[in-house]
Structures are given as structure tokens and as C-alpha cells.
Design an enzyme around this catalytic site. Structure first.
Site, mmCIF file in Angstrom:
data_model
loop_
_atom_site.group_PDB
_atom_site.id
_atom_site.type_symbol
_atom_site.label_atom_id
_atom_site.label_comp_id
_atom_site.label_asym_id
_atom_site.label_seq_id
_atom_site.Cartn_x
_atom_site.Cartn_y
_atom_site.Cartn_z
ATOM 1 N N SER A 1 0.911 -1.113 0.013
ATOM 2 C CA SER A 1 -0.076 -0.208 0.103
ATOM 3 C C SER A 1 0.932 1.256 0.173
ATOM 4 C CB SER A 1 -1.016 -0.080 1.254
ATOM 5 O OG SER A 1 -0.122 -0.256 2.505
ATOM 6 N N ASP B 1 -4.114 5.690 12.221
ATOM 7 C CA ASP B 1 -3.204 5.068 11.209
ATOM 8 C C ASP B 1 -1.864 5.948 11.336
ATOM 9 O OD1 ASP B 1 -1.502 3.965 9.329
ATOM 10 O OD2 ASP B 1 -3.254 4.011 8.019
ATOM 11 N N HIS C 1 0.560 5.072 7.350
ATOM 12 C CA HIS C 1 0.306 5.332 6.032
ATOM 13 C C HIS C 1 0.402 6.987 6.212
ATOM 14 C CE1 HIS C 1 -1.632 1.278 5.488
ATOM 15 N NE2 HIS C 1 -1.178 1.607 4.205
#
Length: 448
Positions: A188, A418, A421
């Protein structure tokens, strides 16, 4: 505040001095040094006979004049042969800048500069795009659009210690990407950089509808292939989801009950043939090489037909990189394809369980040990011993300061903060600016 790291290109550029008054640095040149020897003047013939009506000049003076003229002519012809021969000899051995572009020069301030040794500085010219206006930026990464009220995290630019990264010139890059195929392969984090690159380039496209996903797909986390075409420039930017780079297989026979799947460390991902014939390949892996995504879900390592239940993640990661390196050396034509590998991206969780995420308002003044990572070290070690040139985008250290730039609670699932990311716009844009510098200019220090 400085983040220091060494970047490797494994590919030495050699400069070609074509005249004593001009010193040009040729990008991505792999030419051999060429020492031209001076050609001697052509020998001239005897002068034409004089008319009988003409006065007879001194014979030696006449011969001397003709000799000087012939020497000048000879020098001129030698000059032409000198340069023509040089071009014929040298140019075929040069790798053209970025696979087909004309040779170019760049600011000498970039020569010998380690672009990974620097600091973050505020710059009101940032951000370079608005994620809410880019249809290829995932909603989960659009922190400002998801309610983040402060925007200082958008204003930071990476400043190498002894030079500056070239300013982003979207129109130049669009032209240089014309008729090319750019492929990202990884997890990702790779997809985030892929999205960033598309959003950056869309700022220079007038007809936004001319940029589209080739299969009409929306940008999602699970889809294995995404490809965006810039039809006005006839190039595509593709993403292949391959979180481990090697094959994720089913349960082998006679495996213990706790084994639900395996990583075949000696076999590259079964979609690897799709990565061939690209003009640029950019790899990454690392985020999934953790117990929570391996042992805790029953995934163990396999080499050949043998299960390696006691193998450490670090050892397995190193073996997987070796499999990737062997595939690149065997399958990639480096005369056509430029290969990059981006190092591990540090996270900024507040605890070991990765549940507490404290996004700061400003970058950290010290990286607190995050400037190094065993996965990045393994990448450097493997690539240093490869037989073909690979450019390492060593972004671990510079990213380690940016505790302010993570998604945090401003994602599409606010119940799960998060700190792995990154927001868009944000740090992945700087990864791409560094990628541009390595692609079109020079990365600075080299390990080879």
C-alpha cells in the site's frame, strides 16, 4: 535537524568532456572514457603552374604560402574528422537519458550532492496539488478532506544539505514520460506513491478526462492491478499489488495444523511476468513482513518443498530479496528498463502494539532511532552485490522525522488511527521528487 543516509545507484556516471571550455555532466551516462588523439594535417600537393605572363615570384615564398594554406585546410579537415569520429564512436555506447531522450546537462550544484543528507524546511510553494481535486487520491489518504484542521504538515520541503532538489516542472516531466510505461510493484505504500505521482502530473493536464483508469476501476486497497493512462501523452502509470514480492501459496501437504499458508521464498510472485517490458520499474516491500501478518495468521515460510517453521522474518526477507534480485538480473533488459527500489518507510506508532497513534503538529527534531531499519539495510546489502545497476531510493531516514504527516485519525475509518500510512499531499510527494531527481539528474552519492 538533519536526516542522514546513503543512497545507492550502483551505476556510475562518467562525464564526457567535449571541449576544454565546456564542462557538461551527462545524465545516466554509462559511456566509456574516450581519449581522442590529435590527427595530423593532410599532406598537400604541389602548387599549380604560374602563367607565363605573370611575374615570377620567389619559388620558396610561393611554396611556403601554398604549404601554409594546405596546412590550414588539413587542420580543418582533421577537425571535422576528429569530431565526426568521436560522435560515431561515443554516442552508440551512451545510454540516452531516460531511454530515448536527448542528452542534457543539469545544474552543477547537483553534482556529487547526497540528496538524502538534509533537513525539512518550510516552503509556502507547497502543497503541489489538492487531493480533493485529484480523482486518483484515495479518500482515506486525504487528511485535509477528512477533517484535519491544521495544514502545516503540507508546507514542508526536503532540502539536501549541499544542494537543492530540482523544482517540480510538471510540463517537462509529462513530455519526458511521453510514450512510456511506468510500473510500481509493492504494498500500500507503493500505491500511495503511485497515487501521488498521478496527482502531481494531473496538475499539468488541461483535459482531466483524458486521464483515466484503463479498466474503469475505482482506486481500492485490494485490487491487484491498477493502471492510469495519460492519453494526451500516451503513457501509463501502473500499480501491481505484491506485498511480499514472492509467492503467497496454499498449505503444503503434511503441514502442521497451525500452518494456513506459506510464502515461497524462492519463487517470485506469479504475476511477475506482467512487470516486464516497462520503461521504469519501482519496487518496494516491508510493511507486511511482521508477525501480525505472518505467524499470527498462520503464514510461514517455505523454500522448495521444505517448510521453514523456525526461520526468522529478517532471514526470510533477505532470501525473498535474493529471489527478486535473481529475477531482475535474469529477466530485465536494462537497456530498456530503469529499475528502482525504495527502502522501508518508518512508522510513528506510540506503542509496540500499533494501537496508539499520536500525530504531531510539526516534524520531529530527532528521528529517535527510526532513521535506520533492518529491511532497508537488507535492501542495500542485496543490491550492492547485484550485477546490474539498480537505483535505491533510500527514503528511510528523511521520512523518519515526519511524525506530523501520517493519516492518524483523519482516514476513512476513524475508529482505527493510522500512524503507518501518509497523508496526500505529503511525504510521498517528496519521494517522487527524489525519484525525478534520480531519473532525470543524479542521486548524489553511490555505493559502488
Amino acid at each position: 535537524m538533519s536526516g542522514i543516509e546513503i543512497m545507492s545507484s550502483y551505476r556510475k556516471s562518467k562525464s564526457l568532456n567535449r571541449s576544454s571550455s565546456i564542462n557538461k555532466t551527462i545524465l545516466f551516462g554509462r559511456s566509456k572514457s574516450f581519449n581522442r588523439s590529435t590527427l595530423s594535417p593532410l599532406n598537400g600537393g604541389s602548387p599549380r603552374a604560374l602563367s607565363a605572363a605573370s611575374p615570377r615570384p620567389n619559388r620558396l615564398s610561393c611554396v611556403s604560402q601554398w604549404s601554409r594554406m594546405l596546412i590550414v585546410i588539413g587542420l580543418f579537415v582533421s577537425f571535422i574528422i576528429f569530431f565526426a569520429g568521436g560522435y560515431i564512436y561515443v554516442l552508440p555506447s551512451l545510454s540516452p537519458e531516460f531511454l530515448g531522450y536527448s542528452l542534457s546537462v543539469f545544474n552543477n550544484s547537483m553534482v556529487g550532492c547526497d540528496i538524502f543528507n538534509g533537513s525539512w524546511v518550510l516552503d509556502d510553494a507547497y502543497p503541489l496539488y489538492n487531493a480533493s481535486e485529484c480523482p486518483f487520491a484515495e479518500q482515506g489518504f486525504n487528511c485535509l478532506g477528512n477533517g484535519r484542521s491544521d495544514n502545516d504538515y503540507l508546507k514542508w520541503r526536503w532540502k539536501p544539505k549541499h544542494c537543492d532538489l530540482p523544482r517540480f516542472d510538471v510540463y517537462c516531466i509529462l513530455e519526458r514520460f511521453r510514450n512510456k510505461r511506468i510500473v510500481f510493484v509493492g504494498d500500500s505504500m507503493s500505491r500511495t506513491q503511485w497515487e501521488s505521482l498521478i496527482c502531481l502530473l494531473m496538475t499539468g493536464v488541461e483535459d482531466k478526462k483524458s486521464v483515466y483508469e484503463v479498466n474503469g476501476n475505482n482506486i481500492t486497497k485490494r485490487i491487484r492491478f491498477l493502471g492510469v493512462r495519460f492519453s494526451s501523452f500516451n503513457f501509463t502509470i501502473e500499480f501491481f499489488r505484491s506485498v511480499f514480492l514472492v509467492q503467497h501459496g496454499l498449505i503444503p501437504r503434511h503441514a502442521p495444523r497451525r500452518v494456513t499458508s506459506t510464502l515461497k521464498l524462492d519463487k517470485l510472485d506469479n504475476i511477475s511476468n506482467e512487470w516486464l517490458h516497462a520503461d521504469i520499474l519501482i519496487f518496494n516491500t516491508g510493511q507486511w513482513w511482521v508477525p501480525g501478518k505472518l505467524f499470527q495468521v498462520g503464514c510461514y515460510f517455505q523454500v522448495g518443498n521444505s517448510l521453514k517453521l523456525g526461520m526468522s522474518i529478517r532471514t526470510a526477507f533477505r532470501l525473498a530479496l535474493g529471489t527478486w534480485a535473481a529475477w531482475v538480473e535474469r529477466s530485465i533488459d536494462t537497456n530498456k528498463t530503469r529499475v528502482f527500489f525504495r527502502t522501508f518507510e518508518p512508522s510513528h506508532w506510540s506503542d509496540q502494539s500499533h494501537r496508539l497513534c499520536n500525530v504531531t503538529q510539526n516534524p520531529m527534531t530527532e528521528p529517535n532511532g527510526r532513521e535506520h531499519h533492518v529491511f532497508s539495510d537488507s535492501v542495500l546489502e542485496v543490491i550492492k552485490n547485484m550485477k546490474i545497476p539498480i537505483t535505491v531510493l533510500n527514503i528511510t531516514s528523511l521520512s523518519s522525522f515526519r511524525s506530523d504527516a501520517h493519516v492518524g485519525q483523519w482516514n476513512d475509518n476513524q475508529s482505527a488511527p493510522d500512524c503507518a500510512h501518509w497523508c496526500l499531499p505529503g511525504v510521498p510527494d517528496v519521494w517522487n521528487e527524489i525519484f525525478f531527481s534520480c531519473l532525470f539528474h543524479d542521486c548524489g552519492l553511490h555505493l559502488q
